[in-house]
Design a protein around this motif. Sequence first.
Motif, PDB file in Angstrom:
ATOM      1  N   GLY A  82       0.818  -1.216   0.000  1.00 49.57           N
ATOM      2  CA  GLY A  82       0.000   0.000   0.000  1.00 49.57           C
ATOM      3  C   GLY A  82       0.848   1.260   0.000  1.00 49.57           C
ATOM      4  N   LEU A  83       1.946   1.230   0.753  1.00 52.06           N
ATOM      5  CA  LEU A  83       2.864   2.364   0.766  1.00 52.06           C
ATOM      6  C   LEU A  83       3.469   2.562  -0.625  1.00 52.06           C
ATOM      7  CD1 LEU A  83       4.506   4.530   2.297  1.00 52.06           C
ATOM      8  CD2 LEU A  83       6.207   2.750   2.706  1.00 52.06           C
ATOM      9  N   ALA A  84       3.888   1.469  -1.247  1.00 54.43           N
ATOM     10  CA  ALA A  84       4.469   1.566  -2.589  1.00 54.43           C
ATOM     11  C   ALA A  84       3.445   2.109  -3.586  1.00 54.43           C
ATOM     12  CB  ALA A  84       4.980   0.200  -3.040  1.00 54.43           C
ATOM     13  N   ALA A  85       2.201   1.631  -3.495  1.00 52.71           N
ATOM     14  CA  ALA A  85       1.158   2.125  -4.400  1.00 52.71           C
ATOM     15  C   ALA A  85       0.869   3.603  -4.141  1.00 52.71           C
ATOM     16  CB  ALA A  85      -0.113   1.299  -4.230  1.00 52.71           C
ATOM     17  N   GLY A  86       0.852   4.012  -2.883  1.00 55.40           N
ATOM     18  CA  GLY A  86       0.618   5.417  -2.549  1.00 55.40           C
ATOM     19  C   GLY A  86       1.720   6.314  -3.069  1.00 55.40           C
TER      20      GLY A  86
END
Length: 114
Positions: A82-86
């Motif tokens: 999720g951090l990478a996608a954000g």
Amino acid sequence: MAPVTDEPHKQRLAQLEARLAEARKAQEPKPRADEHYSTANQAWRMVVELVSGLMIGFGIGYGLDHLLGTIPIFLVLFTILGLAAGVKTMLRSAQEIQEKKLAEMAEQDAQDRD
């Protein structure tokens, strides 16, 4: 008031109307810049994109761990995803904003040259 029938009076009246129109145009409020995002709005947009990616990843990981009864391995994994996608979404937004600014600058330069 009597209608103006003399030609010189009509010309003076037309000149007066033209000057009044110019004065009104000069007094008009400038269009608001709501179409363009301010810097603060752009920053908040990026923060929201980053946080929403984290929260979605956290939620999916927590849900999978809860359903499968596992240790928080999915929670950690999906939070990182999720951090990478954000971050990816945030960088895409920053690139979009930069492209718009460059296009505006190029348009302004073209107008200045003409």
